[in-house]
Design a protein around this motif. Structure first.
Motif, PDB file in Angstrom:
ATOM      1  N   LEU A 180      98.830 133.184  38.179  1.00 13.92           N
ATOM      2  CA  LEU A 180      99.337 132.816  36.864  1.00 13.92           C
ATOM      3  C   LEU A 180     100.855 132.969  36.823  1.00 13.92           C
ATOM      4  O   LEU A 180     101.418 133.798  37.532  1.00 13.92           O
ATOM      5  CB  LEU A 180      98.749 133.716  35.786  1.00 13.92           C
ATOM      6  N   LYS A 181     101.487 132.199  35.961  1.00 10.55           N
ATOM      7  CA  LYS A 181     102.918 132.344  35.674  1.00 10.55           C
ATOM      8  C   LYS A 181     103.753 132.438  36.942  1.00 10.55           C
ATOM      9  O   LYS A 181     104.524 133.376  37.121  1.00 10.55           O
ATOM     10  CB  LYS A 181     103.162 133.561  34.789  1.00 10.55           C
ATOM     11  N   ASN A 182     103.600 131.472  37.830  1.00 11.46           N
ATOM     12  CA  ASN A 182     104.340 131.479  39.084  1.00 11.46           C
ATOM     13  C   ASN A 182     105.725 130.866  38.875  1.00 11.46           C
ATOM     14  O   ASN A 182     105.845 129.662  38.684  1.00 11.46           O
ATOM     15  CB  ASN A 182     103.572 130.702  40.158  1.00 11.46           C
ATOM     16  N   PRO A 183     106.782 131.680  38.923  1.00 13.36           N
ATOM     17  CA  PRO A 183     108.127 131.150  38.710  1.00 13.36           C
ATOM     18  C   PRO A 183     108.609 130.258  39.855  1.00 13.36           C
ATOM     19  O   PRO A 183     109.594 129.539  39.700  1.00 13.36           O
ATOM     20  CB  PRO A 183     108.989 132.403  38.576  1.00 13.36           C
ATOM     21  N   GLN A 184     107.921 130.285  40.992  1.00  9.78           N
ATOM     22  CA  GLN A 184     108.296 129.437  42.128  1.00  9.78           C
ATOM     23  C   GLN A 184     107.702 128.034  42.011  1.00  9.78           C
ATOM     24  O   GLN A 184     108.086 127.130  42.736  1.00  9.78           O
ATOM     25  CB  GLN A 184     107.831 130.062  43.452  1.00  9.78           C
ATOM     26  N   ALA A 185     106.737 127.862  41.096  1.00 11.00           N
ATOM     27  CA  ALA A 185     106.044 126.581  40.941  1.00 11.00           C
ATOM     28  C   ALA A 185     106.738 125.715  39.899  1.00 11.00           C
ATOM     29  O   ALA A 185     107.086 126.184  38.814  1.00 11.00           O
ATOM     30  CB  ALA A 185     104.596 126.812  40.536  1.00 11.00           C
ATOM     31  N   ASP A 186     106.927 124.442  40.242  1.00 11.60           N
ATOM     32  CA  ASP A 186     107.504 123.481  39.306  1.00 11.60           C
ATOM     33  C   ASP A 186     106.436 123.034  38.313  1.00 11.60           C
ATOM     34  O   ASP A 186     106.629 123.055  37.113  1.00 11.60           O
ATOM     35  CB  ASP A 186     108.076 122.286  40.073  1.00 11.60           C
ATOM     36  N   HIS A 187     105.313 122.600  38.828  1.00 12.52           N
ATOM     37  CA  HIS A 187     104.154 122.282  38.001  1.00 12.52           C
ATOM     38  C   HIS A 187     102.912 122.367  38.877  1.00 12.52           C
ATOM     39  O   HIS A 187     103.000 122.404  40.095  1.00 12.52           O
ATOM     40  CB  HIS A 187     104.279 120.905  37.339  1.00 12.52           C
ATOM     41  N   GLY A 188     101.755 122.406  38.242  1.00 14.39           N
ATOM     42  CA  GLY A 188     100.505 122.516  38.979  1.00 14.39           C
ATOM     43  C   GLY A 188      99.479 121.550  38.442  1.00 14.39           C
ATOM     44  O   GLY A 188      99.693 120.876  37.441  1.00 14.39           O
ATOM     45  N   CYS A 189      98.370 121.479  39.115  1.00 14.33           N
ATOM     46  CA  CYS A 189      97.289 120.608  38.660  1.00 14.33           C
ATOM     47  C   CYS A 189      96.491 121.322  37.564  1.00 14.33           C
ATOM     48  O   CYS A 189      96.636 122.513  37.353  1.00 14.33           O
ATOM     49  CB  CYS A 189      96.395 120.218  39.831  1.00 14.33           C
ATOM     50  N   SER A 190      95.638 120.607  36.912  1.00 15.12           N
ATOM     51  CA  SER A 190      94.890 121.173  35.794  1.00 15.12           C
ATOM     52  C   SER A 190      93.897 122.256  36.222  1.00 15.12           C
ATOM     53  O   SER A 190      93.562 123.127  35.433  1.00 15.12           O
ATOM     54  CB  SER A 190      94.164 120.074  35.023  1.00 15.12           C
ATOM     55  N   CYS A 191      93.429 122.215  37.471  1.00 16.49           N
ATOM     56  CA  CYS A 191      92.474 123.238  37.915  1.00 16.49           C
ATOM     57  C   CYS A 191      93.164 124.550  38.275  1.00 16.49           C
ATOM     58  O   CYS A 191      92.515 125.572  38.424  1.00 16.49           O
ATOM     59  CB  CYS A 191      91.650 122.729  39.097  1.00 16.49           C
TER      60      CYS A 191
END
Length: 123
Positions: free
Chosen positions: A104-115
Motif C-alpha cells: 500500500l501507499k508505495n511512493p516509488q509507484a507512479d500508478h498501478g492496476c486496479s487489482c
C-alpha cells in the motif's frame, strides 16, 4: 517496534512500523508461518503496468536480504526489490473476494492496476 537485520547487525527502527508494516501483516504471518519462515516480498518485471509484487513464504535468507521483524515474525526483501518498495506499507487484506498480502501507499509507484498487484515506477 521493528528490528531490521543487516547481516549480523540488529538495528531498532521504531518509526518503520507505521510505514513498512501494517498491524494486520504481522498478525497474519504469525498464523501461517512456522519458526524460521519469513514472508519474502519481491518486485519483478511483468503485470499490466510493468512491475509486479510477488509474495511467498521462504525459509532461506540470502546475503543481500533485508529482514524486518516484528512480534516474532519476519519479512524479507532483497536489495533490488527494496528500491521499489521504500516507504511503502506491507499489509494483509482479508475481504470476501480474496485474502492477500499487498503493498500500500508505495511512493516509488507512479500508478498501478486496479487489482493492486502491478505498478509502474516514477521516473
Amino acid at each position: 517496534m521493528v528490528t531490521v537485520i543487516f547481516s549480523t547487525q540488529h538495528i531498532q527502527l521504531p518509526h518503520i512500523v507505521n510505514r513498512f508494516l501494517s498491524v494486520s501483516a504481522p498478525q497474519r504471518l504469525a498464523q501461517i508461518t512456522e519458526k524460521g519462515e519469513y514472508l519474502r516480498v519481491q518486485v519483478e518485471g511483468g503485470g499490466c503496468s510493468g512491475f509486479q509484487y510477488k509474495f511467498l513464504i521462504d525459509n532461506s535468507r540470502n546475503e543481500d536480504d533485508r529482514v524486518f521483524e516484528q512480534g516474532g515474525v519476519g519479512i524479507i526483501v532483497d536489495q533490488d526489490s527494496l528500491e521499489f518498495v521504500k516507504g511503502a506499507t506491507i499489509d494483509f487484506s482479508d475481504e470476501l473476494i480474496r485474502s492477500a498480502f499487498q503493498v500500500l501507499k508505495n511512493p516509488q509507484a507512479d500508478h498501478g492496476c486496479s487489482c493492486g498487484v502491478s505498478f509502474s515506477v516514477k521516473l
